[in-house]
Design an enzyme around this catalytic site. Sequence first.
Site, mmCIF file in Angstrom:
data_model
loop_
_atom_site.group_PDB
_atom_site.id
_atom_site.type_symbol
_atom_site.label_atom_id
_atom_site.label_comp_id
_atom_site.label_asym_id
_atom_site.label_seq_id
_atom_site.Cartn_x
_atom_site.Cartn_y
_atom_site.Cartn_z
ATOM 1 N N ARG A 77 -6.009 -0.503 -5.649
ATOM 2 C CA ARG A 77 -7.173 -1.379 -5.456
ATOM 3 C C ARG A 77 -7.697 -1.844 -6.816
ATOM 4 N NH1 ARG A 77 -10.298 -1.092 -0.806
ATOM 5 N NH2 ARG A 77 -11.516 -2.737 -1.807
ATOM 6 N N ASP A 83 -4.755 2.369 10.583
ATOM 7 C CA ASP A 83 -6.112 2.355 10.038
ATOM 8 C C ASP A 83 -6.986 3.143 11.006
ATOM 9 O OD1 ASP A 83 -8.301 1.731 8.443
ATOM 10 O OD2 ASP A 83 -8.679 -0.182 9.437
ATOM 11 N N GLN A 139 -7.863 -5.396 0.064
ATOM 12 C CA GLN A 139 -7.032 -4.243 0.403
ATOM 13 C C GLN A 139 -5.572 -4.638 0.536
ATOM 14 O OE1 GLN A 139 -7.980 -0.782 0.951
ATOM 15 N NE2 GLN A 139 -5.751 -0.724 0.679
ATOM 16 N N ARG A 160 -19.244 -7.132 0.180
ATOM 17 C CA ARG A 160 -18.725 -6.313 1.290
ATOM 18 C C ARG A 160 -19.753 -6.395 2.410
ATOM 19 N NH1 ARG A 160 -15.181 -1.748 1.770
ATOM 20 N NH2 ARG A 160 -15.880 -0.158 3.251
ATOM 21 N N HIS A 163 -9.838 -8.131 5.396
ATOM 22 C CA HIS A 163 -9.990 -7.249 4.227
ATOM 23 C C HIS A 163 -8.923 -7.646 3.197
ATOM 24 C CE1 HIS A 163 -11.261 -4.093 1.768
ATOM 25 N NE2 HIS A 163 -11.040 -3.033 2.527
ATOM 26 N N CYS A 182 -5.321 2.541 4.480
ATOM 27 C CA CYS A 182 -6.298 2.102 3.477
ATOM 28 C C CYS A 182 -7.391 3.125 3.210
ATOM 29 C CB CYS A 182 -6.896 0.757 3.885
ATOM 30 S SG CYS A 182 -7.971 0.816 5.334
#
Length: 307
Positions: free
Chosen positions: A292, A224, A131, A101, A128, A264
């Site tokens: 996830r 988001d 996700q 990450r 991402h 998310c």
Amino acid sequence: MTRHFLRDDDITAAEQAEILDLAIELKKDRWAQKPLAGPQTVAVIFDKSSTRTRVSFAVGIADLGGTPLIITTASSQLGGKETPADTARVLERQVAAIVWRTYAQAGLEQMAKDTRVPVVNALSDDFHPCQLLADLLTIREHKGDLKGLTLTFFGDGRSNMAHSYVLACATAGMHVRVAAPEDYSPRDDVIADADRIAAQTGGSVEIHTDPLEAAAGADIIVTDTWVSMGKEEEKIARLRDLGAYKVTEETMSLARPDAIFIHCLPADRGYEVDANVIDGPQSVVWDEAENRLHAQKALLVWLLQRA
């Protein structure tokens, strides 16, 4: 040849469906597969703080019979004295996979180049993809077949989430709309890649500046956070520029009556989404957060089978 997952379009439509099928199986029986029995170790590296990514990968690796090795750049040489490529050459002799990450997509690409174990993008400034596997799994659970569904993303169209939505949804044969101001439109190269994929899968990509037009008839409404990590100094400007793209009850009323809302997380209630939407009956964000775990387990199993 070792497979990596750095962008949503690193897998084909058939491979995406295969991973989602496996995620559904693993959600039904969490301990059905143990490819990391031994236990083998997976390095999980964090340049950015995390809740869902850290928990889901740590738990998922343990479910698969392995041991998660959590590394922060503050406690390692990565990003300081050592390049991503050199770090990968050290890790690949001791771990079964590397999850990172981070900030720059280029670092992930450097780490994956010539690396003998799978490298997974757990978030970068550009994409991402993990996700999106969870999001597609959630949509599939609530809506059935993904192909032909319409998803609308509201807010910063140049964000990592928006880029991943256009690529992953195009791969799934969905119709994806991005509602954003012109200065926040997705990158041209990402749209070109998504258009190329959509031409093969029957999906489509549209960019809208009118949020109400973009919401009309959508099956899935998405947003988001407007202020991602590393962009805190832009908060005032972003709140001004993106205010018209907040997801409200009016937004949801323009979508299909059975539309679902996903986010998310973490969410800033009252900014990108009203509380009565994210906490309302059409919201499936908690299913999405759980997924996830299942989607990433399926991804790791799939990648390890090809390592």
